[in-house]
Scaffold this active site. Structure first.
Site, PDB file in Angstrom:
ATOM      1  N   HIS A  60       0.822  -1.215   0.000  1.00  0.00           N
ATOM      2  CA  HIS A  60       0.000   0.000   0.000  1.00  0.00           C
ATOM      3  C   HIS A  60       0.857   1.267   0.000  1.00  0.00           C
ATOM      4  O   HIS A  60       0.470   2.299   0.565  1.00  0.00           O
ATOM      5  CB  HIS A  60      -0.944   0.009   1.207  1.00  0.00           C
ATOM      6  CG  HIS A  60      -1.928  -1.118   1.219  1.00  0.00           C
ATOM      7  ND1 HIS A  60      -3.103  -1.089   0.490  1.00  0.00           N
ATOM      8  CD2 HIS A  60      -1.913  -2.321   1.832  1.00  0.00           C
ATOM      9  CE1 HIS A  60      -3.762  -2.211   0.666  1.00  0.00           C
ATOM     10  NE2 HIS A  60      -3.061  -2.986   1.476  1.00  0.00           N
ATOM     11  N   ASN A 133     -10.296  -3.215   2.095  1.00  0.00           N
ATOM     12  CA  ASN A 133      -9.970  -3.131   0.669  1.00  0.00           C
ATOM     13  C   ASN A 133     -11.217  -2.799  -0.135  1.00  0.00           C
ATOM     14  O   ASN A 133     -12.313  -2.678   0.410  1.00  0.00           O
ATOM     15  CB  ASN A 133      -9.383  -4.459   0.175  1.00  0.00           C
ATOM     16  CG  ASN A 133      -7.950  -4.684   0.614  1.00  0.00           C
ATOM     17  OD1 ASN A 133      -7.170  -3.746   0.705  1.00  0.00           O
ATOM     18  ND2 ASN A 133      -7.608  -5.930   0.894  1.00  0.00           N
TER      19      ASN A 133
END
Length: 489
Positions: A60, A133
């Site tokens: 990320h 997510n």
């Protein structure tokens, strides 16, 4: 066999050379129980993985963020005593960070990759972080496999590039990934922007009310802008023309006053139904069918303010699934249990031991009162106050009121797989997802998968990968096999 291969043979060991008995299942307190801190192999893997690179996030790394509000739209006090959810109309300040998973800080936004959907609620009882997510499921179900999975998505240690062999070797040997892979290579695999995608808490969490009743919940954030996605060809072009496409879109939409919003829902399962549900409700590779547990609207989430400094507020922002507030807690989800340690540990390493006191991370609606002192970037905020507890100098004291309800555990400690339910299967939901698609959607899914699998060098890896999809749906596997063979000649 090369010298390097000879050295690599033999049993898998820990960093100290002790043989590893089980690299597939983390150690838990009885069948279906929570993960144990005494699992040295799990802790070592996660702690080492968090320290592999510096200074950007291992996963990320590529992201964008903004501030906003969460507004309660329904009474949920029968399910949770969390104060920020205590009454209709109540607003809580929020910071959100959206991101890709595998790419580095300099990667493009428009790529086929899951998107992180991380939220920090600045509540009056402390910060609550919901770190999910844009997909409701994930590739694996046990955190002990997370470092291995991410290694397959990152650069190969020899070639320095992402290798199709590594990706499909791991996925083929991990049938539980079939559902998420079907999501990833379908039409929603490349969102057109961060505003035009849904978000999910993904994991199962505990809610508990004022009477001590326990409920299991899943979070859904449905975009009010509508779902918009890119084809592979569109993404390839956009990634080259504007690598910052998603970050730019989010920032400029807020600058224009076009504030993106999401309607927030939960699915709620009474705690006593979990043990007899037809599949493991704590399995991150599965969704709860809405026919069994319908979505219930609980709020509205809006982004309306851009950060003033990307490094200070986006790069240094930290999120941890372990940041709970009273009325909300963890479940026995083995991926979640590992993340409770892994995320906070990664931030302590990457940003520093005082990262929680940076402006973007510290509580905004209350004050952190701890006995933690010193360390990198410590600002002396505690002055002359004592640094131990208990003390008789008026320092902060424990409340005696747990944030969440305890869970009963039985049996022997050990590296147990999750308890078996009647319909636990790695392929059923992937097949269901495939059969929900239109013929055009199926065609694009097959083309996307075949284009990647065709790059694999070994036939056994190709065959194993295709076989997973064949077990999900016979037609799915047959069409994929034909498409891969055509590309490979």
């Amino acid at each position: 066999m090369t010298v390097q291969q000879e050295k690599a043979s033999g049993p898998l060991t820990t960093e100290s050379g002790a043989p590893v008995a089980d690299n597939q299942n983390s150690e838990v307190a009885g069948l279906g129980g929570p993960v144990l801190l005494q699992d040295q192999h799990l802790i070592e893997k996660l702690a080492r993985f968090n320290r592999e690179q510096i200074p950007e996030r291992i996963v990320h790394a590529r992201g964008a963020g903004a501030y906003g509000t969460f507004t309660v739209t329904a009474d949920v006090t029968r399910y949770t005593r969390a104060k920020f959810l205590s009454e209709v109309g109540k607003q809580t300040e929020v910071f959100a960070r959206f991101s890709t998973v595998a790419g580095s800080l300099g990667a493009a936004d428009a790529v086929r990759d899951p998107r992180g959907f991380a939220l920090k609620f600045y509540t009056e009882e402390g910060n609550y972080d919901l770190v999910g997510n844009n997909t409701p499921v994930f590739f694996i179900k046990d955190a002990i496999k997370f470092p291995d999975f991410i290694h397959t998505q990152k650069r190969d240690p020899y070639t320095g590039s992402q290798e199709a062999d590594n990706v499909w070797d791991f996925w083929g040997l991990s049938p539980e990934s079939t559902h998420q892979v079907t999501w990833l290579f379908g039409d929603r695999g490349i969102p057109a922007s961060y505003r035009h995608m849904d978000g999910f808490g993904s994991h199962t969490f505990q809610w508990n009310n004022a009477d001590g009743e326990v409920f299991w919940v899943k979070y859904h954030f449905k975009t009010d802008q509508g779902i918009k996605c890119l084809t592979q060809a569109e993404a390839n072009r956009l990634a080259g023309e504007d690598p910052d496409s998603h970050q730019r879109d989010l920032r400029e939409s807020i600058e224009r006053g076009e504030f993106p919003t999401w309607t927030v829902y939960v699915q709620i399962m009474p705690a006593d139904e979990a043990a007899t549900y037809r599949f493991n409700p704590f399995d991150l590779t599965k969704v709860w069918p809405h026919a069994d547990y319908p979505r219930i609207e609980i709020g509205k989430f809006e982004l309306n303010r851009n950060p003033d400094n990307i490094f200070a507020e986006v790069e240094q922002s930290i999120f941890s699934p372990a940041h709970f507030v009273p009325g909300i807690g963890p479940s026995p989800d083995k991926m979640l249990q590992g993340r409770l340690f892994g995320y906070a540990d990664a931030h302590r390493y990457r940003v520093g031991i005082n990262a929680d006191q940076l402006p973007v991370n510290r509580p905004h609606a209350t004050e952190a009162r701890t006995y933690g002192r010193d360390g990198h970037m410590y600002d002396g905020r505690h002055g002359r106050a004592k640094n131990y507890e208990p003390n008789s100098f008026g320092g902060p004291a424990e409340t005696g009121a747990p944030l969440w309800q305890p869970a009963a555990v039985t049996g022997y400690t050990g590296n147990h797989a999750a308890p078996s339910h009647p319909e636990d299967n790695d392929f059923v939901q992937a097949g269901n997802l495939y059969r929900l698609m239109s013929e055009e959607e199926k065609g694009r899914l097959i083309d996307n998968l075949a284009g990647f699998i065709a790059k694999v060098s070994r036939e056994d890896i190709v065959d194993r990968a295709i076989n997973n999809f064949r077990q999900a749906d016979a037609e799915y596997g047959k069409r994929l096999e034909e498409a891969v063979r055509a590309l490979r000649g």
